[in-house]
Design an enzyme around this catalytic site. Structure first.
Site, short mmCIF file in Angstrom:
data_model
loop_
_atom_site.label_atom_id
_atom_site.label_comp_id
_atom_site.label_asym_id
_atom_site.label_seq_id
_atom_site.Cartn_x
_atom_site.Cartn_y
_atom_site.Cartn_z
CE LYS A 167 37.73 -22.07 24.19
NZ LYS A 167 38.78 -21.13 24.56
NE ARG B 37 35.84 -15.24 27.46
CZ ARG B 37 36.26 -16.44 27.81
NH1 ARG B 37 35.44 -17.45 27.72
NH2 ARG B 37 37.49 -16.62 28.26
NE ARG C 168 40.89 -30.39 34.50
CZ ARG C 168 40.82 -29.37 33.65
NH1 ARG C 168 41.51 -29.40 32.53
NH2 ARG C 168 40.04 -28.33 33.91
NE ARG D 129 41.86 -26.47 37.91
CZ ARG D 129 42.12 -25.97 36.71
NH1 ARG D 129 43.22 -25.29 36.51
NH2 ARG D 129 41.27 -26.14 35.70
NE ARG E 211 34.64 -22.88 33.60
CZ ARG E 211 35.81 -23.47 33.41
NH1 ARG E 211 36.16 -24.48 34.18
NH2 ARG E 211 36.62 -23.06 32.46
#
Length: 210
Positions: free
Chosen positions: A13, A88, A123, A156, A167
């Protein structure tokens, strides 16, 4: 045009918000960025946020909302803005309504959890120069080594599979109910995230015109 972008972490997003910001010449208002800016400039709300951050606590809704209100009152938001990362929760959305801020469109970027987990866990970043790679979509020339500075690539903590899943769980519990909240207003537009960013962008622009 006043726009909210919704979407799970890793759905892309933020990238779509940037594309729309460029096309419409309106600012992207990211909660994290404006809190950092409020801290830097020492605004009243910024100082309130600082007291919570220094105590290791979450900045409460009323302070975040105050910072958002101050930011949206600035001149560059007069012709529209994009909210990325706010609201949120339902209470935050209700507070936004209570401020009298009219939202024109809410764009929800939809990507399946398993695809997000694969995308994020693949990633790798360079700790030295910040370059970003992906084990499937953007492989380095030499396995595990940065093309630009030859440093060893790392994953990460945010991209570790267990962190990504946690998450996503929080997103589904706290933020996803906003889809129903805005669907009831007729302002929600759902965009199916594509493998190619440009394809997702084309669908996003189409949704804004709808």
């Amino acid at each position: 045009m006043n726009i909210i972008f919704l979407g799970a972490p890793g759905a892309g997003k933020g990238t779509q918000a940037e594309k729309v910001s460029e096309k419409l010449s309106i600012p992207t208002v990211s909660t994290g960025n404006i809190i950092r800016e409020a801290l830097r400039t020492g605004t009243e709300m910024g100082l309130k946020a600082k007291s919570y951050i220094e105590a290791g606590k979450l900045v409460p809704d009323e302070v975040v909302i105050g910072i958002i209100k101050d930011r949206l009152a600035q001149d560059d938001c007069k012709n529209g803005f994009i909210l990325d990362g706010f609201p949120r929760t339902i209470p935050q959305a209700e507070a936004l309504d209570a401020m009298g801020i009219v939202i024109d469109k809410v764009i929800d970027i939809e990507v399946a959890d398993d695809k997000i987990a694969a995308r994020m866990s693949g990633r790798r970043v360079c700790p030295s120069c910040g370059a970003s790679y992906h084990l499937e979509y953007k492989k380095p020339e030499k396995d595990g080594v940065c093309n630009l500075c030859s440093a060893e690539l790392v994953q990460r903590k945010d991209d570790a599979p267990e962190t990504v899943l946690e998450r996503l769980k929080v997103y589904h519990e706290e933020t996803e109910p906003l889809k129903d909240y805005y669907a009831k207003t007729g302002k929600l537009r759902i965009v199916e995230g594509q493998e190619n960013v440009a394809d997702t962008t084309a669908l996003t622009f189409k949704a804004l015109e709808d």
